[in-house]
Write an enzyme that holds these catalytic residues in place. Structure first.
Site, short mmCIF file in Angstrom:
data_model
loop_
_atom_site.label_atom_id
_atom_site.label_comp_id
_atom_site.label_asym_id
_atom_site.label_seq_id
_atom_site.Cartn_x
_atom_site.Cartn_y
_atom_site.Cartn_z
N SER A 134 -12.72 -2.56 0.62
CA SER A 134 -13.02 -1.87 1.88
C SER A 134 -14.47 -1.42 1.85
O SER A 134 -14.90 -0.78 0.88
CB SER A 134 -12.14 -0.64 2.06
OG SER A 134 -10.79 -1.03 2.11
N ARG A 181 0.86 -1.19 0.00
CA ARG A 181 0.00 0.00 0.00
C ARG A 181 0.90 1.23 0.00
O ARG A 181 1.42 1.63 1.03
CB ARG A 181 -0.91 -0.03 1.23
CG ARG A 181 -1.87 1.15 1.31
CD ARG A 181 -2.78 1.01 2.54
NE ARG A 181 -3.70 2.13 2.63
CZ ARG A 181 -3.39 3.32 3.16
NH1 ARG A 181 -2.20 3.53 3.65
NH2 ARG A 181 -4.28 4.28 3.19
N LYS A 233 -3.71 6.68 7.85
CA LYS A 233 -4.52 6.96 6.65
C LYS A 233 -5.07 8.37 6.76
O LYS A 233 -5.89 8.66 7.63
CB LYS A 233 -5.65 5.94 6.54
CG LYS A 233 -6.50 6.07 5.29
CD LYS A 233 -7.46 4.88 5.19
CE LYS A 233 -8.60 5.11 4.21
NZ LYS A 233 -8.24 5.14 2.81
N1 TZP Z 1 -7.80 1.79 6.24
C1 TZP Z 1 -8.49 2.05 7.33
S1 TZP Z 1 -7.48 2.43 8.62
C2 TZP Z 1 -6.08 2.21 7.70
C3 TZP Z 1 -6.44 1.86 6.42
C4 TZP Z 1 -5.54 1.60 5.31
C5 TZP Z 1 -4.70 2.40 8.24
C6 TZP Z 1 -4.29 1.33 9.18
O1 TZP Z 1 -3.03 1.60 9.72
P1 TZP Z 1 -2.69 1.36 11.27
O2 TZP Z 1 -1.32 1.97 11.44
O3 TZP Z 1 -2.67 -0.11 11.50
O4 TZP Z 1 -3.74 2.07 12.07
MG MG Z 2 -7.94 3.14 -0.87
#
Ligand code: TZP
Ligand code: MG
Length: 198
Positions: A99, A28, A128
């Site tokens: 998602s 990602r 994010k």
């Molecule tokens: N989608 C929802 S929260 C997120 C994504 C890609 C980020 C998750 O990262 P972390 O550091 O585990 O909270």
């Molecule tokens: Mg996305």
């Protein structure tokens, strides 16, 4: 995880995470300083090789062309990305993850051919920029109560302390970035997470 999520070399981070016991990896590459073009492809190739050697599925986030170019194991898209039915058509029999945040989105994603759903952010996250409001564990329980039976992974702020609750709420797995990628000891962090969910 992508290049912006760790201070250490992402290839090394991924190797350590695999040693610690992660079972699937999603590339990602997001954020203001995310790699693009050839640099992104080159890093993806290295990370894909690491996964191949370890027999770990490699999923590409939000980049169908890259997933096809690499012949990756799967593609993951969000609601703002390419439509899931289009991705399914392009992906053939690769894994497709979507998602979702509502039952309607989930039912549509499944109809479109999603193999699994990502739900979150379950807990607050700093990984994010455009994350939605925190859903808590109830979103997972609600999806299950409403007859969603496909595999679900929770995401967002998950760590070794709260991961078990995500599984107990009805998720099949946990996905996370910082709890492993930003850990001082990546291998140990992955091991701790694994212990928490089995
Ligand atoms: N989608 C929802 S929260 C997120 C994504 C890609 C980020 C998750 O990262 P972390 O550091 O585990 O909270
Ligand atoms: Mg996305």
């Amino acid at each position: 995880m992508g290049s912006t999520n760790s201070i250490a070399d992402p290839v090394h981070v991924l190797e350590q995470a695999i040693e610690g016991g992660i079972t699937l990896y999603q590339y990602r590459e997001k954020g203001p300083s995310a790699l693009e073009g050839l640099e992104k492809t080159k890093l993806a190739e290295k990370l894909f090789r690491v996964c191949k050697d370890a027999d770990i599925p490699f999923i590409v986030n939000d980049d169908v062309d890259l997933a096809l170019e690499l012949d990756a194991d799967g593609i993951h898209v969000g609601q703002e990305d390419l439509a899931a039915d289009f991705v399914r058509e392009k992906a053939g029999d690769k894994i497709v993850g979507v998602s979702t945040h509502t039952i309607d989105e989930a039912e549509k994603a499944i109809e479109d051919g999603a193999d699994y759903l990502g739900l979150g952010p379950i807990y607050p996250t700093i990984s994010k920029d455009d994350a939605r409001a925190v859903s808590g564990l109830t979103i997972i329980e609600n999806f299950r109560k409403n007859g969603i039976i496909v595999p679900i992974v929770g995401i967002g702020g998950i760590n070794a302390k709260n991961a078990r609750a995500v599984i107990q709420a009805g998720a099949n797995g946990v996905s996370l970035i910082s709890a492993i990628a930003a850990a001082a000891d990546v291998k140990k962090a992955a091991m701790d997470l694994k212990k928490a969910v089995i």
